[in-house]
Structure formats: structure tokens, C-alpha cells
Design a protein around this motif. Structure first.
Motif, mmCIF file in Angstrom:
data_model
loop_
_atom_site.group_PDB
_atom_site.id
_atom_site.type_symbol
_atom_site.label_atom_id
_atom_site.label_comp_id
_atom_site.label_asym_id
_atom_site.label_seq_id
_atom_site.Cartn_x
_atom_site.Cartn_y
_atom_site.Cartn_z
ATOM 1 N N GLY A 1 -2.334 -5.885 23.444
ATOM 2 C CA GLY A 1 -3.621 -5.893 22.750
ATOM 3 C C GLY A 1 -3.961 -4.582 22.083
ATOM 4 O O GLY A 1 -5.134 -4.224 21.974
ATOM 5 N N ARG A 2 -2.936 -3.876 21.629
ATOM 6 C CA ARG A 2 -3.159 -2.568 21.018
ATOM 7 C C ARG A 2 -3.219 -2.704 19.497
ATOM 8 O O ARG A 2 -2.275 -3.171 18.883
ATOM 9 N N PRO A 3 -4.331 -2.297 18.864
ATOM 10 C CA PRO A 3 -4.419 -2.399 17.403
ATOM 11 C C PRO A 3 -3.533 -1.364 16.726
ATOM 12 O O PRO A 3 -3.083 -0.394 17.342
ATOM 13 N N PHE A 4 -3.293 -1.590 15.454
ATOM 14 C CA PHE A 4 -2.474 -0.682 14.650
ATOM 15 C C PHE A 4 -3.270 -0.351 13.396
ATOM 16 O O PHE A 4 -3.638 -1.245 12.635
ATOM 17 N N ASP A 5 -3.574 0.925 13.203
ATOM 18 C CA ASP A 5 -4.412 1.351 12.082
ATOM 19 C C ASP A 5 -3.558 1.939 10.969
ATOM 20 O O ASP A 5 -2.676 2.774 11.216
ATOM 21 N N VAL A 6 -3.838 1.506 9.735
ATOM 22 C CA VAL A 6 -3.149 2.027 8.554
ATOM 23 C C VAL A 6 -4.160 2.819 7.727
ATOM 24 O O VAL A 6 -5.143 2.266 7.230
ATOM 25 N N LYS A 7 -3.911 4.115 7.585
ATOM 26 C CA LYS A 7 -4.828 4.984 6.858
ATOM 27 C C LYS A 7 -4.680 4.740 5.361
ATOM 28 O O LYS A 7 -3.564 4.672 4.835
ATOM 29 N N LEU A 8 -5.812 4.605 4.682
ATOM 30 C CA LEU A 8 -5.823 4.326 3.240
ATOM 31 C C LEU A 8 -6.467 5.477 2.479
ATOM 32 O O LEU A 8 -7.358 6.168 2.984
ATOM 33 N N TYR A 9 -6.010 5.637 1.242
ATOM 34 C CA TYR A 9 -6.507 6.676 0.348
ATOM 35 C C TYR A 9 -6.830 6.060 -1.006
ATOM 36 O O TYR A 9 -6.266 5.032 -1.396
ATOM 37 N N TRP A 10 -7.734 6.724 -1.715
ATOM 38 C CA TRP A 10 -8.066 6.362 -3.092
ATOM 39 C C TRP A 10 -7.561 7.485 -3.982
ATOM 40 O O TRP A 10 -8.008 8.623 -3.866
ATOM 41 N N VAL B 1 -5.596 3.786 -7.587
ATOM 42 C CA VAL B 1 -4.918 2.924 -6.618
ATOM 43 C C VAL B 1 -5.543 3.081 -5.241
ATOM 44 O O VAL B 1 -6.083 4.122 -4.892
ATOM 45 N N VAL B 2 -5.435 2.013 -4.452
ATOM 46 C CA VAL B 2 -5.614 2.096 -3.007
ATOM 47 C C VAL B 2 -4.214 2.235 -2.433
ATOM 48 O O VAL B 2 -3.340 1.400 -2.697
ATOM 49 N N THR B 3 -3.984 3.275 -1.656
ATOM 50 C CA THR B 3 -2.636 3.587 -1.201
ATOM 51 C C THR B 3 -2.652 4.128 0.219
ATOM 52 O O THR B 3 -3.667 4.641 0.688
ATOM 53 N N SER B 4 -1.505 4.002 0.879
ATOM 54 C CA SER B 4 -1.336 4.656 2.188
ATOM 55 C C SER B 4 -0.534 5.943 2.046
ATOM 56 O O SER B 4 -0.221 6.594 3.041
ATOM 57 N N ASP B 5 -0.206 6.291 0.802
ATOM 58 C CA ASP B 5 0.591 7.490 0.518
ATOM 59 C C ASP B 5 -0.335 8.669 0.223
ATOM 60 O O ASP B 5 -1.003 8.685 -0.807
ATOM 61 N N GLU C 1 0.807 -1.220 0.000
ATOM 62 C CA GLU C 1 0.000 0.000 0.000
ATOM 63 C C GLU C 1 0.842 1.273 0.000
ATOM 64 O O GLU C 1 0.370 2.334 -0.426
ATOM 65 N N ALA C 2 2.091 1.171 0.443
ATOM 66 C CA ALA C 2 2.958 2.351 0.446
ATOM 67 C C ALA C 2 3.563 2.626 -0.927
ATOM 68 O O ALA C 2 4.153 3.681 -1.144
ATOM 69 N N HIS C 3 3.379 1.688 -1.877
ATOM 70 C CA HIS C 3 4.036 1.814 -3.171
ATOM 71 C C HIS C 3 3.076 1.753 -4.360
ATOM 72 O O HIS C 3 3.510 1.908 -5.501
ATOM 73 N N THR C 4 1.780 1.518 -4.108
ATOM 74 C CA THR C 4 0.837 1.443 -5.228
ATOM 75 C C THR C 4 0.775 2.754 -6.004
ATOM 76 O O THR C 4 0.588 2.746 -7.231
ATOM 77 N N ALA C 5 0.948 3.895 -5.323
ATOM 78 C CA ALA C 5 0.855 5.187 -6.011
ATOM 79 C C ALA C 5 1.930 5.345 -7.075
ATOM 80 O O ALA C 5 1.735 6.077 -8.056
ATOM 81 N N ASP C 6 3.062 4.650 -6.927
ATOM 82 C CA ASP C 6 4.112 4.723 -7.943
ATOM 83 C C ASP C 6 3.613 4.187 -9.282
ATOM 84 O O ASP C 6 4.027 4.659 -10.337
ATOM 85 N N ARG C 7 2.728 3.218 -9.229
ATOM 86 C CA ARG C 7 2.191 2.653 -10.470
ATOM 87 C C ARG C 7 1.241 3.637 -11.153
ATOM 88 O O ARG C 7 1.100 3.612 -12.369
#
Length: 306
Positions: free
Chosen positions: A269-278, A153-157, A138-144
Motif C-alpha cells: 500500500g505504498r504510493p509512488f510520487d512523480v515530481k512534475l515541472y512546468w 510542457v508539463v514534464t518530470s525532467d 512526462e519524461a519526454h515532453t521536454a524534448d518537444r
């Protein structure tokens, strides 16, 4: 002195041949896709190369585009999407057998394994089009998208991409999980730097940093532990269930296993959230508007929103 500009009118049958060779990988398969002979494909590609004075395709197994070839293919794909909007206003021959158009996307594996298929289904039902998905981190889909390989793309960037718009979707929640047997064996006395250094972990690929980020943020540990490389979202879950390692799993895939006791969260027990963008190209094609609406609707119902 007045400067003159020379504009080259592009030959779209030749562009179709170039696009088909790049997509299919060989002139023979491109010919089958276009329902013409390999010789005709070769003539069209060679003719366009001669007219432009540049090589568009590097011949090989498979054939690969040059930078200009990739640019022209991306242009051809965009034109096809725009022309599709004209189709309802035209009267094609009754025996027309044109194949459905394909929209190219880059999506991360965890989105594809959780929320994205519902958005894809809504889009296909509304348009009848096909999807060509490329999996990437997800950190690299925007390069495409920057290279013109895909339309969205679905991306975290969150960084802007020229000629595109970016929409915040929400966050995909992850939980650090392992089997009860694994936790008892490796973390029986709790999690500390020494235990994390020895306990095998799961990583999707070399660019996957979720486990390291969680370990640092929750325990202040710079992770360097034995690693299983598992390039599959479902494989991650299967390896964890069999006690092979711990890893960060999309919460929707672990909920039932945690409830059944076959997986447990690692303390604390701490979750980790990754923010996504379109991020989607700004061409005014109806298909991309429909796809964007579908992605936003499903993301709003499936992801964590602030």
C-alpha cells in the motif's frame, strides 16, 4: 578586412504559409485555413525556399518540415504570441475575422486526465485563446520544447532547457491497484518475485516504467511479466476494474473505486510520487504569463507538495 553581415528580412505571409502546411499536413488544407488558393500557398512556400536557398517542407502525405522549416515555424508561432499583446493598442477593421491564436503545449496523459483541464479552462477564460495539446510521456515532453514544437510542457525532467524557465509544480501521486478478484487470483499468498513474474500488468507504452520502478522500490523485483499495452489513462482504470492486470494509477482516479471496494491497493500500500515541472519558453508574451499562473495555481491545489 571588415566583415559584412547579410540579414534576410523574413516574409511573414510566406512564413504563415509554411506554418499552415506543417500544421495541416497538406497544401490544400493549408489553403483552406488561410482562405487563399493552394497555388498561392505553393508560390509563397517556394518563393521563401528560393530566397533562403533551402528546402523548408518535404512534400508528402503528410508534408513534413525540414529542420530549418521547423525552426521557422517555431519563430512564426512566437511572433504571433508577441503580436497578440499589441492587439488592444491597435484599431483593427470592424469586419476583421481573425481566428483566435493557439498556444502549443505538450502534456502527459495522466495530468490531462486529472488536474490540467482546470488550468486550461482558467487560461482560456482569461485570454480567449485556443490550445493545441500534444500527449507524450512526462519524461519526454521536454524534448518537444527543445525542438521548438511547443511553447511549454508539463514534464518530470528538471534539466534546464535553453531559452526557457522551469518551475517545480508538485508531485502526482500513483497507487498500485488491481481488482479484488485479480489480487485473490494472482496474489492470494502475498506478493513475492514469483507472483509478480506471472501476474499480468498494465503499461501505457514502451517508455512507461512506473510499474517496474514501483516493483523494484517496494519489493526489490526486476519486473518482467506478461503485459497488456493500454495507451489510455482511463483504459488503465477500466482494464484494472475488469481484472485484466495491475498497474500504477493516478490517485485521484482510483480514490472512489478504492472506497467502493472495486479496486484494491497492492501490498504494502505504498504510493509512488512523480515530481512534475512546468517548463515554458522565456518570450515575454502575456498569454504565456497567464497560462503559467493558471498552471501554478491549479497544481498547488491538486498535486502533492513538500
Amino acid at each position: 578586412m571588415q566583415m559584412k553581415h547579410c540579414f534576410i528580412m523574413l516574409d511573414y505571409p510566406a512564413l504563415a504559409a509554411v506554418s499552415a502546411v506543417i500544421r495541416e499536413g497538406t497544401f490544400e488544407r493549408a489553403a483552406e485555413a488561410l482562405n487563399i488558393t493552394p497555388s498561392a500557398v505553393s508560390q509563397r512556400v517556394r518563393g521563401l525556399e528560393e530566397r533562403l536557398g533551402a528546402v523548408l517542407i518535404v512534400r508528402g502525405q503528410p508534408c513534413e518540415p525540414t529542420e530549418l522549416g521547423a525552426t521557422l515555424r517555431a519563430h512564426f508561432d512566437r511572433v504571433q504570441l508577441l503580436e497578440a499583446d499589441l492587439q488592444p493598442h491597435l484599431n483593427p477593421p470592424e469586419d476583421s475575422r481573425a481566428a483566435p491564436l493557439t498556444v502549443k503545449l505538450a502534456v502527459n496523459s495522466d495530468s490531462l486526465a486529472t488536474w490540467f483541464p482546470e488550468a486550461a479552462a482558467a487560461f482560456v477564460r482569461a485570454t480567449g485563446m485556443l490550445l493545441d495539446l500534444t500527449l507524450d510521456d512526462e519524461a519526454h515532453t521536454a524534448d518537444r520544447l527543445r525542438s521548438g514544437e511547443v511553447h511549454a510542457v508539463v514534464t518530470s525532467d528538471p534539466e534546464p532547457v535553453q531559452g526557457c524557465r522551469t518551475i517545480e509544480l508538485g508531485s502526482l501521486r500513483y497507487r498500485a491497484c488491481a481488482s479484488p478478484e485479480f489480487i485473490a487470483r494472482h496474489f492470494g499468498n502475498g506478493i513475492d518475485p514469483g507472483a509478480l513474474a506471472k501476474a499480468p500488468l498494465l503499461r501505457f507504452e514502451r517508455r512507461d516504467t512506473l510499474q517496474a520502478r514501483w516493483a523494484f522500490e517496494t519489493h526489490g523485483v526486476k519486473l518482467a511479466a506478461p503485459t497488456h499495452w493500454v495507451p489510455s489513462t482511463q483504459g488503465f482504470v477500466d482494464f484494472a476494474l475488469r481484472g485484466l492486470g495491475w498497474g500504477m494509477h493516478p490517485a485521484p482516479l482510483t480514490q472512489a473505486h478504492i472506497a467502493a471496494g472495486t479496486l484494491q491497493e497492492l501490498p504494502p500500500g505504498r504510493p509512488f510520487d512523480v515530481k512534475l515541472y512546468w517548463t515554458v519558453t522565456r518570450i515575454q508574451a502575456r498569454s504565456l504569463r497567464v497560462l503559467t499562473d493558471a498552471v501554478r495555481d491549479v497544481a498547488a491545489a491538486s498535486l502533492i507538495t513538500d
